[in-house]
Design a protein around this motif. Structure first.
Motif, PDB file in Angstrom:
ATOM      1  N   SER A 283      32.486  75.749 -19.891  1.00 11.49           N
ATOM      2  CA  SER A 283      31.335  74.844 -19.783  1.00 11.49           C
ATOM      3  C   SER A 283      30.818  74.751 -18.351  1.00 11.49           C
ATOM      4  O   SER A 283      29.793  74.118 -18.098  1.00 11.49           O
ATOM      5  N   ALA A 284      31.517  75.381 -17.415  1.00  4.56           N
ATOM      6  CA  ALA A 284      31.057  75.403 -16.021  1.00  4.56           C
ATOM      7  C   ALA A 284      29.759  76.194 -15.935  1.00  4.56           C
ATOM      8  O   ALA A 284      29.718  77.378 -16.289  1.00  4.56           O
TER       9      ALA A 284
ATOM     10  N   ARG B 151      25.664  77.969 -25.887  1.00  5.41           N
ATOM     11  CA  ARG B 151      24.978  77.326 -27.002  1.00  5.41           C
ATOM     12  C   ARG B 151      23.932  76.322 -26.508  1.00  5.41           C
ATOM     13  O   ARG B 151      23.563  75.386 -27.215  1.00  5.41           O
ATOM     14  N   GLY B 152      23.492  76.529 -25.274  1.00  7.02           N
ATOM     15  CA  GLY B 152      22.451  75.673 -24.731  1.00  7.02           C
ATOM     16  C   GLY B 152      22.980  74.632 -23.769  1.00  7.02           C
ATOM     17  O   GLY B 152      24.176  74.298 -23.768  1.00  7.02           O
TER      18      GLY B 152
ATOM     19  N   GLU C 271      35.756  70.076 -39.407  1.00  9.89           N
ATOM     20  CA  GLU C 271      34.579  70.687 -38.792  1.00  9.89           C
ATOM     21  C   GLU C 271      34.762  72.194 -38.781  1.00  9.89           C
ATOM     22  O   GLU C 271      35.849  72.700 -38.455  1.00  9.89           O
ATOM     23  N   ALA C 272      33.717  72.914 -39.170  1.00  6.21           N
ATOM     24  CA  ALA C 272      33.790  74.372 -39.189  1.00  6.21           C
ATOM     25  C   ALA C 272      33.725  74.915 -37.764  1.00  6.21           C
ATOM     26  O   ALA C 272      32.982  74.379 -36.930  1.00  6.21           O
ATOM     27  N   PRO C 273      34.499  75.955 -37.481  1.00  3.72           N
ATOM     28  CA  PRO C 273      34.438  76.535 -36.125  1.00  3.72           C
ATOM     29  C   PRO C 273      33.068  77.124 -35.864  1.00  3.72           C
ATOM     30  O   PRO C 273      32.430  77.681 -36.758  1.00  3.72           O
ATOM     31  N   GLN C 274      32.601  76.988 -34.613  1.00  7.34           N
ATOM     32  CA  GLN C 274      31.294  77.515 -34.262  1.00  7.34           C
ATOM     33  C   GLN C 274      31.363  79.024 -34.094  1.00  7.34           C
ATOM     34  O   GLN C 274      32.311  79.548 -33.502  1.00  7.34           O
ATOM     35  N   PRO C 275      30.376  79.744 -34.632  1.00 12.01           N
ATOM     36  CA  PRO C 275      30.348  81.197 -34.435  1.00 12.01           C
ATOM     37  C   PRO C 275      29.939  81.531 -33.017  1.00 12.01           C
ATOM     38  O   PRO C 275      29.704  80.646 -32.194  1.00 12.01           O
TER      39      PRO C 275
ATOM     40  N   LEU D  87      21.868  82.827 -29.407  1.00 15.81           N
ATOM     41  CA  LEU D  87      20.733  83.117 -28.544  1.00 15.81           C
ATOM     42  C   LEU D  87      20.686  84.610 -28.244  1.00 15.81           C
ATOM     43  O   LEU D  87      21.719  85.231 -28.021  1.00 15.81           O
ATOM     44  N   PRO D  88      19.511  85.221 -28.259  1.00 15.01           N
ATOM     45  CA  PRO D  88      19.409  86.659 -27.978  1.00 15.01           C
ATOM     46  C   PRO D  88      19.757  86.973 -26.537  1.00 15.01           C
ATOM     47  O   PRO D  88      19.714  86.106 -25.670  1.00 15.01           O
ATOM     48  N   ASN D  89      20.091  88.233 -26.283  1.00 11.05           N
ATOM     49  CA  ASN D  89      20.502  88.635 -24.941  1.00 11.05           C
ATOM     50  C   ASN D  89      19.449  88.376 -23.883  1.00 11.05           C
ATOM     51  O   ASN D  89      19.759  88.119 -22.718  1.00 11.05           O
ATOM     52  N   ASP D  90      18.168  88.487 -24.251  1.00 10.88           N
ATOM     53  CA  ASP D  90      17.127  88.329 -23.249  1.00 10.88           C
ATOM     54  C   ASP D  90      16.702  86.880 -23.037  1.00 10.88           C
ATOM     55  O   ASP D  90      15.779  86.593 -22.296  1.00 10.88           O
TER      56      ASP D  90
END
Length: 357
Positions: free
Chosen positions: A156-157, A287-288, A317-321, A325-328
């Protein structure tokens, strides 16, 4: 033999060297070198304040992420001591068990005398085992969903500073030392049986070799604004720039370069990735910004990861995939100083028709 070993080891012991001092010496040395190189390229006027800005970029140290890094660094000074006690106990337990089993299987075996070459080889072998244990723990924290929730604290850094190396949840520290305690303990058990080494002797041997490797691979610069590359040697060793790539949010960099010193583990597990020339990175979970902010507080750094981990482990809670976000999505969004060499910085500035000063 033990007296010779102890006198030999005590004469070369590096374990007393303070890592804090080594890390900051590396940082200032890299800053001086890169600042001087920029002056050589563009003949910018040298100044003390210019050097300080180069060494401590304001956009980095004003970021809330850096404040959390510093807070977790000082907290780790207390939590690490507790975790280490369990690690030492585990090493003693495992090594003693392995030594006892070998004593039964090879009854009547007489321990050999260890010479200088044997000590050096055993020190190197113990360092390789320790390095693999660090890789294995890191790999599991990326691949096992409930462990990833704990490891997210580190990723998260959004800025990399020398303090980011201690931006670890205590449970992540515990896992690192548990896996290391088991693997190193097994090796130490063989050392006790074959050469009659004491655990204390082997810990010093490992500590000496690990310190040498830490300095050789410039570990203090893994979390800094200086993207040092080892060139062709990156096929064998993990450079600071390769670890910068590991923190990148781009999909192509996700779960890559998990090694500490040796790149061979990443090659074996299919997680190796070389940085491209002129490549720049944005750091974070991927993830933003809102998700990164969840971890930029005392609660977010210590309590939130445990809650998330339990929810994932229990199926609440389901694990996040992987990031969607696209590479660009982040192209061009990184500061010029993030992960580029001085020459690349100058080339980009010239392309944009900007000038220093």
């Amino acid at each position: 033999m033990l007296e010779f070993l102890k006198s030999y080891i005590s004469g070369i012991s590096l374990t007393h060297l303070p890592m804090f001092a080594i890390a900051w010496c590396f940082l200032f040395a890299a800053a001086i070198a890169s600042y001087g190189y920029q002056y050589y390229l563009v003949r910018k006027d040298l100044s003390f304040f210019g050097f300080l800005k180069h060494c401590f970029p304001l956009h980095t140290w004003r970021d809330k992420s850096s404040y959390i890094d510093i807070m977790m660094y000082f907290v780790s000074k207390y939590t690490k001591a507790i975790v280490l006690l369990g690690h030492i106990a585990l090493v003693l337990l495992v090594s003693g068990g392995v030594n006892a089993i070998l004593g039964v299987v090879f009854e009547g075996y007489v321990a050999q005398t260890a010479g200088v070459i044997t000590i050096i080889v055993f020190s190197a072998l113990s360092c390789v085992v320790w390095d693999f244990s660090n890789f294995l723990s890191h790999y599991l924290q990326h691949k096992v969903p409930f462990l990833w929730e704990i490891h997210k604290v580190h990723h998260s850094a959004t800025q990399l500073t020398p303090f980011t190396s201690k931006r670890l949840h205590p449970l992540a520290d515990k896992l690192d030392l548990t896996i290391g305690g088991v693997l190193v303990g097994i090796l130490f058990g063989f050392g006790q049986h074959i050469y009659d080494f004491s655990v204390a002797d082997m810990v010093i041997m490992l500590g000496n070799m690990n310190m040498i490797v830490t300095i050789a691979v410039m570990d203090p610069l893994r979390h800094s604004q200086f993207p040092i590359s080892f060139g062709p040697l990156e096929a064998i060793f993990i450079s600071p720039r390769m670890h910068h790539l590991h923190h990148s949010v781009k999909l192509e960099h996700w779960d890559k370069n998990m090694g500490f010193a040796l790149a061979i583990w990443d090659r074996m597990f299919g997680t190796y990735c070389r940085a491209k020339t002129g490549e720049a990175y944005v750091y974070g979970i991927g993830r933003g910004a809102d998700v990164d902010l969840e971890y930029q507080s005392v609660y977010g750094a210590y309590v939130h990861p445990v809650v998330k981990s339990i929810k994932v482990l229990t199926g609440v809670e389901a694990p996040q995939p992987m990031p969607e976000l696209p590479n660009d999505a982040y192209d061009g969004a990184v500061p010029l100083s993030a992960s580029m060499t001085a020459r690349e910085v100058v080339q980009r500035l010239r392309r944009r028709r900007l000038h220093f000063g």
